[in-house]
Design a protein around this motif. Sequence first.
Motif, mmCIF file in Angstrom:
data_model
loop_
_atom_site.group_PDB
_atom_site.id
_atom_site.type_symbol
_atom_site.label_atom_id
_atom_site.label_comp_id
_atom_site.label_asym_id
_atom_site.label_seq_id
_atom_site.Cartn_x
_atom_site.Cartn_y
_atom_site.Cartn_z
ATOM 1 N N ASP A 93 0.863 -1.217 0.134
ATOM 2 C CA ASP A 93 0.062 0.030 -0.129
ATOM 3 C C ASP A 93 0.897 1.357 -0.016
ATOM 4 O OD1 ASP A 93 -2.023 -1.726 -0.010
ATOM 5 O OD2 ASP A 93 -2.590 -1.239 2.182
ATOM 6 N N VAL A 94 1.847 1.435 0.731
ATOM 7 C CA VAL A 94 2.732 2.288 0.902
ATOM 8 C C VAL A 94 3.424 2.533 -0.376
ATOM 9 C CG1 VAL A 94 4.936 3.367 2.036
ATOM 10 C CG2 VAL A 94 3.317 2.353 3.267
ATOM 11 N N SER A 95 3.923 1.432 -1.032
ATOM 12 C CA SER A 95 4.672 1.569 -2.375
ATOM 13 C C SER A 95 3.510 2.269 -3.414
ATOM 14 C CB SER A 95 5.008 0.187 -2.837
ATOM 15 O OG SER A 95 5.608 0.300 -4.041
ATOM 16 N N ALA A 96 2.471 1.718 -3.284
ATOM 17 C CA ALA A 96 1.476 2.443 -4.432
ATOM 18 C C ALA A 96 1.198 3.773 -4.073
ATOM 19 C CB ALA A 96 0.086 1.538 -4.237
ATOM 20 N N GLY A 97 1.249 4.287 -2.949
ATOM 21 C CA GLY A 97 1.070 5.714 -2.735
ATOM 22 C C GLY A 97 2.482 6.393 -3.229
ATOM 23 N N GLN A 98 3.615 5.967 -2.983
ATOM 24 C CA GLN A 98 4.658 6.482 -3.500
ATOM 25 C C GLN A 98 4.678 6.446 -5.076
ATOM 26 O OE1 GLN A 98 7.522 4.105 -1.597
ATOM 27 N NE2 GLN A 98 7.811 5.380 0.324
ATOM 28 N N LEU A 99 4.203 5.341 -5.676
ATOM 29 C CA LEU A 99 4.214 5.386 -7.159
ATOM 30 C C LEU A 99 3.456 6.434 -7.674
ATOM 31 C CD1 LEU A 99 4.952 3.968 -9.726
ATOM 32 C CD2 LEU A 99 3.214 2.407 -9.366
ATOM 33 N N LEU A 100 2.102 6.687 -7.006
ATOM 34 C CA LEU A 100 1.310 7.862 -7.658
ATOM 35 C C LEU A 100 2.132 9.217 -7.460
ATOM 36 C CD1 LEU A 100 -2.141 6.870 -6.365
ATOM 37 C CD2 LEU A 100 -1.297 6.857 -8.649
ATOM 38 N N ALA A 101 2.828 9.591 -6.355
ATOM 39 C CA ALA A 101 3.132 10.715 -6.034
ATOM 40 C C ALA A 101 4.528 10.999 -7.074
ATOM 41 C CB ALA A 101 3.909 10.640 -4.532
ATOM 42 N N PHE A 102 5.432 9.854 -7.264
ATOM 43 C CA PHE A 102 6.683 10.232 -7.906
ATOM 44 C C PHE A 102 6.174 10.297 -9.427
ATOM 45 C CE2 PHE A 102 9.052 8.572 -4.368
ATOM 46 C CZ PHE A 102 9.799 9.534 -4.044
ATOM 47 N N GLN A 103 5.356 9.379 -9.619
ATOM 48 C CA GLN A 103 4.670 9.625 -11.035
ATOM 49 C C GLN A 103 4.226 11.073 -11.614
ATOM 50 O OE1 GLN A 103 1.506 6.961 -12.072
ATOM 51 N NE2 GLN A 103 1.786 7.156 -14.348
ATOM 52 N N GLU A 104 3.516 11.743 -10.596
ATOM 53 C CA GLU A 104 3.236 12.969 -11.042
ATOM 54 C C GLU A 104 4.290 13.952 -10.889
ATOM 55 O OE1 GLU A 104 0.723 16.062 -11.889
ATOM 56 O OE2 GLU A 104 -0.119 14.021 -11.726
ATOM 57 N N LEU A 105 5.148 13.872 -9.981
ATOM 58 C CA LEU A 105 6.515 14.412 -9.845
ATOM 59 C C LEU A 105 7.341 14.511 -11.186
ATOM 60 C CD1 LEU A 105 7.460 14.027 -5.979
ATOM 61 C CD2 LEU A 105 6.432 16.135 -7.079
ATOM 62 N N ALA A 106 7.292 13.278 -11.683
ATOM 63 C CA ALA A 106 8.064 13.156 -12.951
ATOM 64 C C ALA A 106 7.613 13.881 -14.049
ATOM 65 C CB ALA A 106 8.185 11.476 -13.049
ATOM 66 N N GLN A 107 6.449 14.100 -14.071
ATOM 67 C CA GLN A 107 5.816 14.920 -15.366
ATOM 68 C C GLN A 107 5.895 16.376 -15.048
ATOM 69 O OE1 GLN A 107 1.706 13.486 -15.214
ATOM 70 N NE2 GLN A 107 2.172 11.288 -15.703
ATOM 71 N N GLN A 108 6.428 16.744 -13.834
ATOM 72 C CA GLN A 108 6.613 18.286 -13.699
ATOM 73 C C GLN A 108 7.871 18.795 -14.612
ATOM 74 O OE1 GLN A 108 4.259 20.125 -11.704
ATOM 75 N NE2 GLN A 108 3.471 18.071 -11.796
ATOM 76 N N PRO A 109 7.510 20.198 -14.957
ATOM 77 C CA PRO A 109 8.649 20.551 -16.199
ATOM 78 C C PRO A 109 9.707 20.944 -15.342
ATOM 79 C CG PRO A 109 6.785 22.052 -15.583
ATOM 80 C CD PRO A 109 6.126 20.987 -15.222
ATOM 81 N N HIS A 110 10.960 20.897 -15.832
ATOM 82 C CA HIS A 110 12.197 21.297 -15.054
ATOM 83 C C HIS A 110 12.504 22.860 -14.891
ATOM 84 C CE1 HIS A 110 13.422 21.225 -19.300
ATOM 85 N NE2 HIS A 110 14.449 22.204 -18.856
ATOM 86 N N GLY A 111 11.900 23.592 -15.736
ATOM 87 C CA GLY A 111 12.290 25.147 -15.736
ATOM 88 C C GLY A 111 11.539 25.708 -14.463
ATOM 89 N N LEU A 112 10.642 25.076 -13.871
ATOM 90 C CA LEU A 112 10.015 25.953 -12.756
ATOM 91 C C LEU A 112 9.970 25.424 -11.589
ATOM 92 C CD1 LEU A 112 6.676 27.283 -14.681
ATOM 93 C CD2 LEU A 112 8.698 28.776 -14.304
ATOM 94 N N PRO A 113 9.830 25.877 -10.356
ATOM 95 C CA PRO A 113 9.750 24.994 -9.120
ATOM 96 C C PRO A 113 8.456 24.490 -9.121
ATOM 97 C CG PRO A 113 10.292 27.326 -8.499
ATOM 98 C CD PRO A 113 10.013 27.199 -10.011
ATOM 99 N N VAL A 114 8.302 22.992 -8.332
ATOM 100 C CA VAL A 114 7.188 22.246 -8.397
ATOM 101 C C VAL A 114 6.219 23.008 -7.423
ATOM 102 C CG1 VAL A 114 6.422 20.208 -7.755
ATOM 103 C CG2 VAL A 114 8.578 20.330 -8.632
ATOM 104 N N ASP A 115 5.089 22.987 -8.016
ATOM 105 C CA ASP A 115 3.849 23.463 -7.383
ATOM 106 C C ASP A 115 3.225 22.447 -6.533
ATOM 107 O OD1 ASP A 115 1.387 24.682 -6.391
ATOM 108 O OD2 ASP A 115 0.751 25.476 -8.126
ATOM 109 N N VAL A 116 3.329 22.405 -5.230
ATOM 110 C CA VAL A 116 3.316 21.219 -4.238
ATOM 111 C C VAL A 116 1.747 21.147 -4.096
ATOM 112 C CG1 VAL A 116 3.526 20.397 -2.063
ATOM 113 C CG2 VAL A 116 5.536 21.606 -3.023
ATOM 114 N N ASP A 117 1.031 22.158 -3.736
ATOM 115 C CA ASP A 117 -0.240 22.084 -3.722
ATOM 116 C C ASP A 117 -1.043 21.524 -4.770
ATOM 117 O OD1 ASP A 117 -0.092 23.313 -1.406
ATOM 118 O OD2 ASP A 117 -0.385 25.527 -2.087
ATOM 119 N N LEU A 118 -0.695 21.821 -6.219
ATOM 120 C CA LEU A 118 -1.262 21.368 -7.349
ATOM 121 C C LEU A 118 -0.902 19.922 -7.416
ATOM 122 C CD1 LEU A 118 -2.764 21.289 -10.159
ATOM 123 C CD2 LEU A 118 -0.455 21.987 -11.166
#
Length: 680
Positions: free
Chosen positions: A564-589
Amino acid sequence: MFNRRRTALVDAVLRHPQASREIRALSMRTGADAVDARRRVRRCLRELVATRGAPWTDLFARAMRRALVPLWRVEILDEDRRMLRGPAASDACLIFLPQHQAYMDPLFVSQALRDCGRPRPLWFAGDNLRLPLLAPLAARAGVVFLRRASPADEDYRSALRLYLRHLVDSGETLEWYQEGGRSRTGLPGPPRYGLLEHTVAAVRDNPGKQVWLVPVALSSSVLPDAAVLAGEELGQPKRPESLRWFWRYVRAQRRTRGVVQVRFAPPLSVGAYVGHRGGALTDASGARVLAREVRRALCQVTPVTGQALVALAVSAAGPGCTTAQVHRMTQPLLEAVERSGAPTLDTQHLRTERGVREILLRLRDVGAVSLRGVDASPPDASLPVASPPDASLPVASPPVASPPVASPPDASPPVASPPDAEDTVPGQRPAAPGDSARARALSRPATAPVLHRRVHEHRAVATLYRNQGIHWLWPRAAAEVAALRASRVETAGAWDTAVQELRGVLSATATGTGLGVEPGLLATAVVELKRLATPTSGADESPWTFPAPLVPAGSLIAPAVLADVSAGQLLAFQELAQQPHGLPVDVDLVLTRVLARARSWADSAVGLPPVPPRAPGFYRSLLLDVRRSGLLEPGLEAAQRRRYAHTEARQLHADLLTLARQRADADAAPESGLPHGGPR
């Protein structure tokens, strides 16, 4: 009278030798003159300070205890009692740091300290509990209300630093929660360093003062706030604290009875860490080192409960399982705990199916599981149970009123419940008229614990119970994942590959859980890894290899512990991997999108593991760990690290699914004559 005492206390804080230097530094940072800076600090101090003295302290504590915990029993170990009465604790400043699970935790700690002859601590609480009418009484009884977020208020930070320095120099007994709030998942969250930084600064300014940090573990038979926290995981907004909320909370808790065991870790000297490396540590780095040591000590004294093991077994077995299946799933978990040397609580009867049924009845009473085929009558009055909380709270409806949950297509159908209460099986005595409902339930064969059709409510409550002490099972689970990866390489390098993978697996699974790769856990994981390996020629000196599938597959616990913890981490890192590198990551989004995907995944899974956590607190903790690692910064390097973390999370999730299939194949295979798959 309270205003006079508060004014006198504020004057005493401002007369401290360090006060003038602090105010001058504040005026330089803000550009204000010293007189104005002193006036603003005084105003913040009047908001902060709390007094303590008869009759208010005893009166308030007694009233809260009678209102909230009249039916609770607080237990403390004899060795902890002797430690708190020892000479090291006689004239020093003790700071107690419990893991926060419920609003009533301070009452449990105060009761335990009172039984040991220690004074009640000054308790640091969030200002969300500053309720009208009650807050003035609480401030008179030693409750210090802190703002939940004040990073940009330099005046408040200076006032807090001065006040904490005054309390440390005065030798007061203090209590706060370094995670900053209640755990929404049963796991400790990442620590907040603010109060620890101020403590390190106070000890640095007064090297002769003895200051000790005492981690505290609370293990409850009933989690008082489980229903509310489960509702928040299901997406219900957190209710703001108010007088009406407090009255409803008191009414709910007065119907709850249970046992809480309070365990104290050996004290940690702040002065020893301030002088570490020749005093080269700054206040911030010293606070981080102390927080890590507190977390390590807290893990060492947190016991594994019988409820945690059985709830974990139910979650791994899935809906429609019988008590015999839960008992079989519990055994490898229990063996891993015994090998780790972890402290335990209420696990002595889990070797028998009757003992597992008893724990299942307790979990039913607290709303963690639903049972089919047992008497739905109330349990014995001598056993700790939780009455249903307020009607507005998300609790499970009675099992007799809910239709059974459909099993997945590839699972065996659930065992039918006995058609009549008086039915017996060969060798079983008929129930006597005077037998209790629980005794009749325990005497029945293979009742079927199933998750309620509103599966998320049960799973959310069960998660809070199964995560109590789950870190003791991580070494075995990580060893299984490392062994699986090593089984895919050549024999000559299998052992070296497994050892290299071990630390990476432990580090990956610890993200967002408040736990770290401690040396003790790593050493235990290496021992577990050797249990999974086999010498190629039968001699220990020969190269070690790992069979595929792992043997015994029936004893694999990694899918139950980490999925279960691994599934939650997979969702979070999948979203983080899609963030553009030119701007800081919007944590709330990112948090909003991850929560939406977690709820969609959980709804489509229909209660089958793995199900990612839906509690926002888990993902906030994960994102906090990620931010402290520098992964949220703009730039190509941080973006590459985010994509690499996503790859690692995806690989871990795939490995856990592979182990789950191996475990399922072993369970479906004919009995080999050995318990749960083999002797290991």
